[in-house]
Motif scaffolding. Structure first.
Motif, PDB file in Angstrom:
ATOM      1  N   ASP A 104     -10.470   7.098   0.473  1.00 19.36           N
ATOM      2  CA  ASP A 104     -10.706   6.144   1.550  1.00 19.36           C
ATOM      3  C   ASP A 104     -10.747   6.862   2.900  1.00 19.36           C
ATOM      4  O   ASP A 104      -9.816   6.758   3.698  1.00 19.36           O
ATOM      5  N   PRO A 105     -11.826   7.600   3.173  1.00 17.82           N
ATOM      6  CA  PRO A 105     -11.887   8.419   4.390  1.00 17.82           C
ATOM      7  C   PRO A 105     -11.673   7.644   5.688  1.00 17.82           C
ATOM      8  O   PRO A 105     -11.175   8.195   6.659  1.00 17.82           O
ATOM      9  N   TRP A 106     -12.061   6.362   5.703  1.00 18.37           N
ATOM     10  CA  TRP A 106     -11.997   5.592   6.948  1.00 18.37           C
ATOM     11  C   TRP A 106     -10.888   4.542   6.940  1.00 18.37           C
ATOM     12  O   TRP A 106     -10.875   3.632   7.771  1.00 18.37           O
ATOM     13  N   LEU A 107      -9.957   4.669   5.994  1.00 19.85           N
ATOM     14  CA  LEU A 107      -8.796   3.772   5.930  1.00 19.85           C
ATOM     15  C   LEU A 107      -9.203   2.296   5.910  1.00 19.85           C
ATOM     16  O   LEU A 107      -8.650   1.469   6.634  1.00 19.85           O
ATOM     17  N   GLU A 108     -10.168   1.980   5.064  1.00 21.64           N
ATOM     18  CA  GLU A 108     -10.632   0.594   4.949  1.00 21.64           C
ATOM     19  C   GLU A 108      -9.802  -0.215   3.955  1.00 21.64           C
ATOM     20  O   GLU A 108      -9.758  -1.442   4.028  1.00 21.64           O
ATOM     21  N   ASN A 109      -9.166   0.460   3.021  1.00 21.51           N
ATOM     22  CA  ASN A 109      -8.340  -0.209   2.028  1.00 21.51           C
ATOM     23  C   ASN A 109      -6.944  -0.460   2.617  1.00 21.51           C
ATOM     24  O   ASN A 109      -6.349   0.443   3.189  1.00 21.51           O
ATOM     25  N   PRO A 110      -6.405  -1.680   2.502  1.00 23.65           N
ATOM     26  CA  PRO A 110      -5.068  -1.948   3.055  1.00 23.65           C
ATOM     27  C   PRO A 110      -4.002  -0.973   2.560  1.00 23.65           C
ATOM     28  O   PRO A 110      -3.074  -0.641   3.304  1.00 23.65           O
ATOM     29  N   SER A 111      -4.133  -0.509   1.315  1.00 21.75           N
ATOM     30  CA  SER A 111      -3.136   0.419   0.790  1.00 21.75           C
ATOM     31  C   SER A 111      -3.096   1.715   1.595  1.00 21.75           C
ATOM     32  O   SER A 111      -2.045   2.360   1.702  1.00 21.75           O
ATOM     33  N   SER A 112      -4.221   2.109   2.174  1.00 20.58           N
ATOM     34  CA  SER A 112      -4.256   3.329   2.983  1.00 20.58           C
ATOM     35  C   SER A 112      -3.423   3.166   4.252  1.00 20.58           C
ATOM     36  O   SER A 112      -2.714   4.081   4.677  1.00 20.58           O
ATOM     37  N   VAL A 113      -3.514   1.997   4.857  1.00 22.21           N
ATOM     38  CA  VAL A 113      -2.752   1.736   6.081  1.00 22.21           C
ATOM     39  C   VAL A 113      -1.257   1.625   5.754  1.00 22.21           C
ATOM     40  O   VAL A 113      -0.403   2.142   6.482  1.00 22.21           O
ATOM     41  N   TRP A 114      -0.935   0.947   4.647  1.00 28.03           N
ATOM     42  CA  TRP A 114       0.458   0.891   4.201  1.00 28.03           C
ATOM     43  C   TRP A 114       0.994   2.305   3.930  1.00 28.03           C
ATOM     44  O   TRP A 114       2.150   2.610   4.222  1.00 28.03           O
ATOM     45  N   LEU A 115       0.158   3.142   3.373  1.00 28.14           N
ATOM     46  CA  LEU A 115       0.559   4.519   3.088  1.00 28.14           C
ATOM     47  C   LEU A 115       0.893   5.265   4.376  1.00 28.14           C
ATOM     48  O   LEU A 115       1.896   5.996   4.445  1.00 28.14           O
ATOM     49  N   MET A 116       0.082   5.096   5.409  1.00 28.53           N
ATOM     50  CA  MET A 116       0.365   5.749   6.680  1.00 28.53           C
ATOM     51  C   MET A 116       1.676   5.235   7.277  1.00 28.53           C
ATOM     52  O   MET A 116       2.467   5.997   7.838  1.00 28.53           O
ATOM     53  N   HIS A 117       1.909   3.940   7.155  1.00 32.70           N
ATOM     54  CA  HIS A 117       3.187   3.375   7.612  1.00 32.70           C
ATOM     55  C   HIS A 117       4.344   4.008   6.856  1.00 32.70           C
ATOM     56  O   HIS A 117       5.368   4.388   7.460  1.00 32.70           O
ATOM     57  N   TRP A 118       4.216   4.135   5.543  1.00 25.35           N
ATOM     58  CA  TRP A 118       5.272   4.743   4.733  1.00 25.35           C
ATOM     59  C   TRP A 118       5.549   6.177   5.177  1.00 25.35           C
ATOM     60  O   TRP A 118       6.700   6.585   5.329  1.00 25.35           O
ATOM     61  N   GLN A 119       4.502   6.946   5.367  1.00 26.26           N
ATOM     62  CA  GLN A 119       4.667   8.340   5.766  1.00 26.26           C
ATOM     63  C   GLN A 119       5.419   8.444   7.099  1.00 26.26           C
ATOM     64  O   GLN A 119       6.275   9.315   7.278  1.00 26.26           O
ATOM     65  N   ILE A 120       5.087   7.558   8.019  1.00 23.29           N
ATOM     66  CA  ILE A 120       5.673   7.605   9.362  1.00 23.29           C
ATOM     67  C   ILE A 120       7.093   7.053   9.382  1.00 23.29           C
ATOM     68  O   ILE A 120       7.998   7.651   9.972  1.00 23.29           O
ATOM     69  N   ALA A 121       7.312   5.910   8.728  1.00 32.06           N
ATOM     70  CA  ALA A 121       8.591   5.200   8.848  1.00 32.06           C
ATOM     71  C   ALA A 121       9.611   5.584   7.785  1.00 32.06           C
ATOM     72  O   ALA A 121      10.756   5.123   7.846  1.00 32.06           O
ATOM     73  N   ALA A 122       9.216   6.408   6.809  1.00 32.17           N
ATOM     74  CA  ALA A 122      10.163   6.810   5.768  1.00 32.17           C
ATOM     75  C   ALA A 122      10.370   8.312   5.691  1.00 32.17           C
ATOM     76  O   ALA A 122      11.424   8.756   5.221  1.00 32.17           O
ATOM     77  N   LYS A 123       9.415   9.098   6.186  1.00 27.59           N
ATOM     78  CA  LYS A 123       9.458  10.538   5.899  1.00 27.59           C
ATOM     79  C   LYS A 123       9.286  11.435   7.118  1.00 27.59           C
ATOM     80  O   LYS A 123       9.526  12.643   7.030  1.00 27.59           O
ATOM     81  N   SER A 124       8.849  10.913   8.227  1.00 27.50           N
ATOM     82  CA  SER A 124       8.565  11.749   9.387  1.00 27.50           C
ATOM     83  C   SER A 124       9.831  11.956  10.234  1.00 27.50           C
ATOM     84  O   SER A 124      10.862  11.334   9.979  1.00 27.50           O
ATOM     85  N   PRO A 125       9.756  12.774  11.279  1.00 27.12           N
ATOM     86  CA  PRO A 125      10.908  12.932  12.188  1.00 27.12           C
ATOM     87  C   PRO A 125      11.021  11.793  13.206  1.00 27.12           C
ATOM     88  O   PRO A 125      11.884  11.856  14.091  1.00 27.12           O
ATOM     89  N   LYS A 126      10.186  10.782  13.120  1.00 23.67           N
ATOM     90  CA  LYS A 126      10.164   9.724  14.134  1.00 23.67           C
ATOM     91  C   LYS A 126      11.363   8.787  13.937  1.00 23.67           C
ATOM     92  O   LYS A 126      11.300   7.762  13.259  1.00 23.67           O
ATOM     93  N   ALA A 127      12.457   9.162  14.568  1.00 20.66           N
ATOM     94  CA  ALA A 127      13.740   8.516  14.332  1.00 20.66           C
ATOM     95  C   ALA A 127      13.755   7.036  14.715  1.00 20.66           C
ATOM     96  O   ALA A 127      14.393   6.226  14.036  1.00 20.66           O
ATOM     97  N   SER A 128      13.089   6.663  15.789  1.00 19.61           N
ATOM     98  CA  SER A 128      13.083   5.256  16.205  1.00 19.61           C
ATOM     99  C   SER A 128      12.465   4.370  15.129  1.00 19.61           C
ATOM    100  O   SER A 128      12.958   3.261  14.860  1.00 19.61           O
ATOM    101  N   TYR A 129      11.420   4.843  14.511  1.00 20.80           N
ATOM    102  CA  TYR A 129      10.708   4.084  13.492  1.00 20.80           C
ATOM    103  C   TYR A 129      11.566   3.970  12.227  1.00 20.80           C
ATOM    104  O   TYR A 129      11.675   2.903  11.617  1.00 20.80           O
ATOM    105  N   ILE A 130      12.161   5.092  11.830  1.00 21.81           N
ATOM    106  CA  ILE A 130      13.019   5.091  10.649  1.00 21.81           C
ATOM    107  C   ILE A 130      14.224   4.182  10.874  1.00 21.81           C
ATOM    108  O   ILE A 130      14.605   3.393  10.001  1.00 21.81           O
ATOM    109  N   TRP A 131      14.794   4.253  12.058  1.00 25.82           N
ATOM    110  CA  TRP A 131      15.981   3.446  12.340  1.00 25.82           C
ATOM    111  C   TRP A 131      15.652   1.958  12.312  1.00 25.82           C
ATOM    112  O   TRP A 131      16.391   1.157  11.731  1.00 25.82           O
TER     113      TRP A 131
END
Length: 323
Positions: A104-131
């Protein structure tokens, strides 16, 4: 006992780097293409300066601060990483998803957007989002309350105490703009109100003219079974990689679990597990024996590839190619 990635000894929080810009449409694909092109042509050394040179402004078609923000978000989303030699490289996940013949190169599938949310809010250093998604236990919040709670969080860790309040305020404002549509100037909704693809998930709802917000916990039908299984295995490996069972309670309520990060309540998580044998080709089994509701892994977790589950959401999907 404090649990979750925020309380791991080597976790280094990131409250800046976004340059006040939320994740924008097209940014992840642009960053991936730029880095991947250099990789394909054996120009790995050039990736070190890709986002720092003056040429980056013309290459990406945005200003210097926005170039830095693009790199920040692509890193947070797990699209690019910096290796031990300071080269920037694309990840296996990025290649699978964003290459021209990817899922899904252009993130048209909802699962792609959910995946980006997961990467950011569960695994990244972005503490505010994780908290917010994994540790905040109320449903409503405002910017001031969130900043105050983050100040308290930083005060608990000696190495975090140097974070300025102004930095936290900017981070919280960027978080809100990332997940909440801009206020409408008219009574009707327009696409111009959507500033970030993550706002499409409707995880945070604006109340009282954008002064108060609510986390929308419950069920989210747009979460595909492939995305859910990906997050389940991803969490399980980080939570207890030797265990062959995972309780419904853990996958719903533990920090950085699918239930917390995807804002799913216990019933919504359980509903996705009833046919898990079919969707996982019997790699996973749902059990309710002796009052214990849990998932059983029928082989060691290290032999289960979560990326294979992700592909389930993209079968028979017509993908738009770049012009």
């Amino acid at each position: 006992m404090r649990r979750g990635i925020l309380h791991e000894k080597d976790f280094k929080p990131q409250f800046s780097g976004h340059e006040t810009f939320p994740l924008r449409y097209g940014w992840l694909k642009k960053v991936f293409d730029a880095v991947y092109e250099l990789e394909k042509w054996g120009k790995k050394e050039e990736t070190r300066e890709l986002f720092l040179s003056e040429a980056a402004i013309s290459k990406f078609g945005v200003g210097k601060n926005m170039v830095a923000s693009m790199r920040h978000w692509a890193t947070a989303a797990g699209i690019i990483v910096e290796d031990d030699d300071k080269h920037i490289v694309t990840t296996d996940l990025a290649k699978l998803l964003l290459s021209d013949d990817g899922l899904d190169p252009w993130l048209e599938n909802p699962s792609s957007v959910w995946l980006m949310h997961w990467q950011i809010a569960a695994k990244s250093p972005k503490a505010s989002y994780i908290w917010l998604f994994s540790h905040y236990n109320n449903s409503q919040f405002d910017r001031t309350t969130l900043v105050s709670l983050l100040i308290e969080l930083c005060s608990e860790r000696e190495e975090w105490r140097g974070v300025a309040e102004a930095t936290l305020k900017r981070d919280v404002e960027c978080l809100v703009r990332t997940y909440v549509n801009k206020p409408s100037k008219s009574e009707s909704f327009t696409e111009d109100q959507i500033e970030s693809p993550l706002a499409e998930l409707n995880l945070i709802q604006s109340l009282n003219k954008n002064d108060t917000f609510q986390l929308r916990r419950g069920d989210h039908p747009s979460i595909g079974i492939g995305l859910f299984l990906f997050t389940l295995i991803d969490f399980w490996k980080r939570y207890s990689d030797e265990a062959r069972t995972l309780s419904l309670e853990s996958m719903t309520y533990e920090p950085c679990s699918p239930g917390r990060v995807l804002c799913l309540d216990e019933d919504a998580v359980a509903e996705r597990l009833y046919e898990i044998e079919k969707f996982s080709s019997n790699v996973l089994t749902w059990s309710e024996t002796a009052g214990l509701r849990q998932v059983i892994a029928n082989k060691p977790l290290k032999k289960i590839k979560e990326l294979d589950f992700l592909k389930l959401d993209y079968k028979n999907t017509n993908r738009r190619k770049a012009a």
